[in-house]
Design an enzyme around this catalytic site. Structure first.
Site, mmCIF file in Angstrom:
data_model
loop_
_atom_site.group_PDB
_atom_site.id
_atom_site.type_symbol
_atom_site.label_atom_id
_atom_site.label_comp_id
_atom_site.label_asym_id
_atom_site.label_seq_id
_atom_site.Cartn_x
_atom_site.Cartn_y
_atom_site.Cartn_z
ATOM 1 N N HIS A 1 64.188 91.758 8.924
ATOM 2 C CA HIS A 1 64.477 90.330 8.771
ATOM 3 C C HIS A 1 65.282 90.100 7.499
ATOM 4 O O HIS A 1 64.937 90.616 6.443
ATOM 5 C CB HIS A 1 63.178 89.523 8.704
ATOM 6 C CG HIS A 1 62.517 89.349 10.046
ATOM 7 N ND1 HIS A 1 61.497 88.466 10.264
ATOM 8 C CD2 HIS A 1 62.761 89.945 11.244
ATOM 9 C CE1 HIS A 1 61.131 88.519 11.540
ATOM 10 N NE2 HIS A 1 61.877 89.408 12.147
ATOM 11 N N TYR B 1 57.546 79.456 7.435
ATOM 12 C CA TYR B 1 56.477 78.960 6.558
ATOM 13 C C TYR B 1 56.622 77.442 6.521
ATOM 14 O O TYR B 1 57.639 76.946 6.019
ATOM 15 C CB TYR B 1 56.630 79.513 5.140
ATOM 16 C CG TYR B 1 56.305 80.984 4.986
ATOM 17 C CD1 TYR B 1 57.204 81.966 5.368
ATOM 18 C CD2 TYR B 1 55.087 81.386 4.430
ATOM 19 C CE1 TYR B 1 56.902 83.315 5.208
ATOM 20 C CE2 TYR B 1 54.782 82.736 4.259
ATOM 21 C CZ TYR B 1 55.694 83.691 4.649
ATOM 22 O OH TYR B 1 55.390 85.018 4.484
ATOM 23 N N PRO C 1 47.244 85.657 1.274
ATOM 24 C CA PRO C 1 48.289 86.312 2.080
ATOM 25 C C PRO C 1 49.628 85.574 2.146
ATOM 26 O O PRO C 1 50.577 86.100 2.720
ATOM 27 C CB PRO C 1 47.651 86.395 3.475
ATOM 28 C CG PRO C 1 46.599 85.349 3.493
ATOM 29 C CD PRO C 1 46.128 85.177 2.092
ATOM 30 N N LYS D 1 51.953 89.970 0.108
ATOM 31 C CA LYS D 1 51.985 90.988 -0.952
ATOM 32 C C LYS D 1 50.866 92.027 -0.862
ATOM 33 O O LYS D 1 50.975 93.110 -1.444
ATOM 34 C CB LYS D 1 51.883 90.318 -2.334
ATOM 35 C CG LYS D 1 53.103 89.560 -2.766
ATOM 36 C CD LYS D 1 54.286 90.454 -3.005
ATOM 37 C CE LYS D 1 55.462 89.963 -2.217
ATOM 38 N NZ LYS D 1 56.574 90.846 -2.101
ATOM 39 N N TYR E 1 59.729 88.006 -2.873
ATOM 40 C CA TYR E 1 59.278 88.242 -1.503
ATOM 41 C C TYR E 1 59.750 89.603 -1.000
ATOM 42 O O TYR E 1 58.964 90.372 -0.428
ATOM 43 C CB TYR E 1 59.788 87.125 -0.585
ATOM 44 C CG TYR E 1 59.089 87.075 0.762
ATOM 45 C CD1 TYR E 1 58.144 86.093 1.039
ATOM 46 C CD2 TYR E 1 59.377 87.999 1.768
ATOM 47 C CE1 TYR E 1 57.499 86.039 2.267
ATOM 48 C CE2 TYR E 1 58.737 87.957 2.996
ATOM 49 C CZ TYR E 1 57.807 86.974 3.233
ATOM 50 O OH TYR E 1 57.161 86.933 4.453
HETATM 51 P P1 RFL Z 1 41.538 98.064 2.821
HETATM 52 O O1 RFL Z 1 42.554 97.987 3.913
HETATM 53 O O2 RFL Z 1 40.508 97.005 2.742
HETATM 54 O O3 RFL Z 1 40.838 99.476 2.969
HETATM 55 C C1 RFL Z 1 39.662 99.797 2.279
HETATM 56 C C2 RFL Z 1 38.935 100.844 3.065
HETATM 57 O O4 RFL Z 1 37.755 101.221 2.343
HETATM 58 C C3 RFL Z 1 36.701 101.317 3.277
HETATM 59 N N1 RFL Z 1 35.401 101.162 2.596
HETATM 60 C C4 RFL Z 1 34.578 102.184 2.340
HETATM 61 N N2 RFL Z 1 34.689 103.509 2.542
HETATM 62 C C5 RFL Z 1 33.668 104.286 2.183
HETATM 63 N N3 RFL Z 1 32.506 103.797 1.640
HETATM 64 C C6 RFL Z 1 32.329 102.491 1.429
HETATM 65 N N4 RFL Z 1 31.179 102.010 0.936
HETATM 66 C C7 RFL Z 1 33.409 101.618 1.770
HETATM 67 N N5 RFL Z 1 33.591 100.281 1.695
HETATM 68 C C8 RFL Z 1 34.805 100.021 2.197
HETATM 69 C C9 RFL Z 1 36.988 100.198 4.271
HETATM 70 O O5 RFL Z 1 36.312 100.404 5.513
HETATM 71 C C10 RFL Z 1 38.479 100.304 4.407
HETATM 72 O O6 RFL Z 1 38.885 101.180 5.442
HETATM 73 O O7 RFL Z 1 42.233 98.149 1.383
HETATM 74 P P2 RFL Z 1 43.620 98.856 0.928
HETATM 75 O O8 RFL Z 1 43.748 100.221 1.515
HETATM 76 O O9 RFL Z 1 43.669 98.659 -0.527
HETATM 77 O O10 RFL Z 1 44.755 97.996 1.640
HETATM 78 C C11 RFL Z 1 44.987 96.685 1.275
HETATM 79 C C12 RFL Z 1 45.377 95.852 2.490
HETATM 80 O O11 RFL Z 1 44.564 96.163 3.595
HETATM 81 C C13 RFL Z 1 45.256 94.378 2.177
HETATM 82 O O12 RFL Z 1 45.836 94.079 0.914
HETATM 83 C C14 RFL Z 1 45.922 93.477 3.191
HETATM 84 O O13 RFL Z 1 45.541 93.746 4.495
HETATM 85 C C15 RFL Z 1 45.557 92.033 2.831
HETATM 86 N N6 RFL Z 1 45.653 91.157 3.962
HETATM 87 C C16 RFL Z 1 46.863 90.709 4.303
HETATM 88 N N7 RFL Z 1 47.925 91.030 3.519
HETATM 89 C C17 RFL Z 1 49.123 90.586 3.824
HETATM 90 O O14 RFL Z 1 50.092 90.915 3.120
HETATM 91 N N8 RFL Z 1 49.316 89.794 4.963
HETATM 92 C C18 RFL Z 1 48.264 89.460 5.783
HETATM 93 O O15 RFL Z 1 48.457 88.772 6.781
HETATM 94 C C19 RFL Z 1 46.997 89.905 5.467
HETATM 95 N N9 RFL Z 1 45.945 89.597 6.248
HETATM 96 C C20 RFL Z 1 44.533 90.824 4.729
HETATM 97 C C21 RFL Z 1 44.710 90.045 5.894
HETATM 98 C C22 RFL Z 1 43.246 91.231 4.375
HETATM 99 C C23 RFL Z 1 42.141 90.882 5.125
HETATM 100 N N10 RFL Z 1 40.836 91.245 4.643
HETATM 101 C C24 RFL Z 1 40.695 92.299 3.681
HETATM 102 C C25 RFL Z 1 39.737 90.392 4.738
HETATM 103 C C26 RFL Z 1 43.623 89.741 6.694
HETATM 104 C C27 RFL Z 1 42.335 90.168 6.324
HETATM 105 C C28 RFL Z 1 41.203 89.828 7.262
HETATM 106 C C1 PHB Z 2 51.573 88.389 9.146
HETATM 107 O O1 PHB Z 2 52.475 88.643 9.975
HETATM 108 O O2 PHB Z 2 50.394 88.639 9.392
HETATM 109 C C2 PHB Z 2 51.919 87.753 7.859
HETATM 110 C C3 PHB Z 2 53.247 87.629 7.495
HETATM 111 C C4 PHB Z 2 53.565 87.014 6.293
HETATM 112 C C5 PHB Z 2 52.568 86.535 5.479
HETATM 113 C C6 PHB Z 2 51.243 86.673 5.831
HETATM 114 C C7 PHB Z 2 50.915 87.284 7.035
HETATM 115 O O3 PHB Z 2 52.894 85.904 4.328
#
Ligand code: RFL
Ligand code: PHB
Length: 383
Positions: A72, A198, A289, A293, A378
């Site tokens: 994009h 957005y 989110p 980032k 971004y």
């Molecule tokens: P993760 O992906 O949370 O992975 C952490 C891993 O550690 C495991 N864990 C354990 N393992 C062993 N023993 C324990 N006691 C443990 N406790 C936990 C977990 O099972 C997991 O597999 O962290 P990591 O690797 O730092 O990655 C970061 C990203 O996942 C995170 O920043 C993003 O996904 C944040 N986030 C989003 N970011 C965006 O940029 N756009 C989004 O749309 C977006 N949606 C989200 C999200 C995070 C969410 N969470 C954490 C609630 C939506 C959700 C629901």
């Molecule tokens: C997503 O596609 O899940 C998404 C994209 C941009 C954002 C947050 C979530 O800022």
């Protein structure tokens, strides 16, 4: 069992760190609480910064990303009656790529299996020991067998709720909770937009994202304690059509396959190192989110840490000694950007706040300097 680096958590941060260390000839073992299937299926982030894409490519993880990732040029910023394209490619010569966290995770898991790097999934009761001396990690494996892994270094990639952060005594913590949450929706329908929208709206923020040419992702601002049962599919489509609507544009609808309420918070814990324990990704910091980032910041942490640990194994401690401070500079930049995007786009406060938000949106799409500021943040600062 003995290894050089034990990595707690096999989310994107843990999996990528293990991969990058492997490329430098450093052994690691992953210990994850959930099953591999569970980790793979978690629907989370969707946008990769230019630097993240380059890093994945350079690490040999670009084959499917290059075919299925959707590049994009920018994003659409919108408020009632107005939709403006902010073209990052024109403004700063960089773009972003839509490629879901589920796909990044799948590619990393496939690479791990191919390289034969060890991982324990369904590990119960993971506990860190003696992180300032000779570290080890104990747990009960999926067969119910008690295990202990000794290592030179432990890296906590175990997300916000994992146990690693608690091994750092007296951390300094900064936190901001927001008076709203996101209702996230996945639907089997072709996106009604070429690039992400957005949208600021009097009823609350809305966003149109996507996962593929046939799958769309949407978000709606809702209350933090929102009851998801109150959101029928019809109500969701009506709210999305209203908040995302501009004259002459229609939102295509289709079967909703997943919906959930996501909390919003900013959180930073320092330091990110204590003795032989390092933290990376969501274990050390959370961003709301809105700026996309979270995943990119986790990637930036482990890219830095992999380089630092490799240098340390070769006898140069300068990068590991600077890890926490170096990583936190980017963390705070992204924390500010995510807070700024969140504050500009979500309804909160009173009518005065709304007028300030609209003035800021207007400024962002009419001033090249303001648009560049958004674009640089971004599309991502260089790794
Ligand atoms: P993760 O992906 O949370 O992975 C952490 C891993 O550690 C495991 N864990 C354990 N393992 C062993 N023993 C324990 N006691 C443990 N406790 C936990 C977990 O099972 C997991 O597999 O962290 P990591 O690797 O730092 O990655 C970061 C990203 O996942 C995170 O920043 C993003 O996904 C944040 N986030 C989003 N970011 C965006 O940029 N756009 C989004 O749309 C977006 N949606 C989200 C999200 C995070 C969410 N969470 C954490 C609630 C939506 C959700 C629901
Ligand atoms: C997503 O596609 O899940 C998404 C994209 C941009 C954002 C947050 C979530 O800022």
């Amino acid at each position: 069992m003995r290894t050089q680096v034990v990595i707690v958590g096999a989310g994107p941060a843990g999996l990528l760190l293990s991969h990058l260390l492997g490329l430098d000839g450093i052994d690691s073992v992953l210990v994850e609480r959930q099953t591999a299937e569970y980790v793979q299926a978690r629907i989370r982030a969707g946008i990769l910064e230019a630097g993240t894409v380059e890093l994945l490519r350079d690490a040999g993880l670009g084959a499917r990303l290059d075919v299925e990732g959707m590049e994009h040029r920018g994003i659409h910023l919108q408020w009632p009656e107005h939709r403006h394209h902010v073209d990052f490619a024109d403004l700063i010569g960089r773009s972003v790529t839509v490629y879901g966290q589920t796909e990044v995770t799948k590619d990393l898991m496939a690479a791990r299996e191919k390289a034969g790097r060890p991982a324990y999934y369904s590990a119960d009761g993971v506990t860190l020991h003696d992180v300032t001396g000779k570290p080890s990690v104990t747990f009960v494996d999926s067969d119910g067998k008690a295990r202990r892994i000794d290592a030179d270094v432990v890296v906590g990639c175990d997300g916000f709720h994992g146990p690693s952060r608690a091994s750092i005594p007296d951390p300094q913590v900064w936190e901001r909770t927001y008076p709203f949450a996101w209702l996230g929706v996945l639907a089997d329908v072709a996106p009604s937009t070429d690039e992400l929208i957005y949208a600021w709206h009097p009823d609350g923020f809305a966003m149109h994202s996507m996962r593929s040419p046939r799958v769309s992702r949407f978000y709606l601002q809702v209350a933090p304690d929102e009851d998801i049962a109150a959101w029928s599919d019809d109500r969701i489509w009506a709210a999305l059509s209203e908040r995302l609507g501009v004259p002459g544009w229609t939102l295509e609808t289709g079967p909703i396959t997943e919906k959930s309420v996501l909390p919003m918070r900013s959180f930073v814990a320092t330091p990110m190192r204590h003795g032989n324990l390092y933290l990376a990704g969501d274990a050390a910091h959370i961003v709301p989110p809105t700026g996309a980032k979270g995943l990119n910041l986790a990637v930036a942490d482990v890219a830095l840490l992999a380089r630092a640990l490799t240098a340390a194994v070769r006898g140069d401690d300068r990068l590991v000694d600077a890890y926490s401070e170096t990583a936190l500079r980017r963390v705070w930049r992204c924390t500010h950007f995510s807070w700024w995007m969140t504050s500009m786009l979500h309804r909160h406060g009173d009518d005065f706040d709304a007028r300030l938000q609209l003035a800021q949106l207007q400024r962002t799409v009419t001033s090249e300097a303001a648009a560049k500021e958004l674009a640089e943040n971004y599309a991502g600062l260089p790794l």
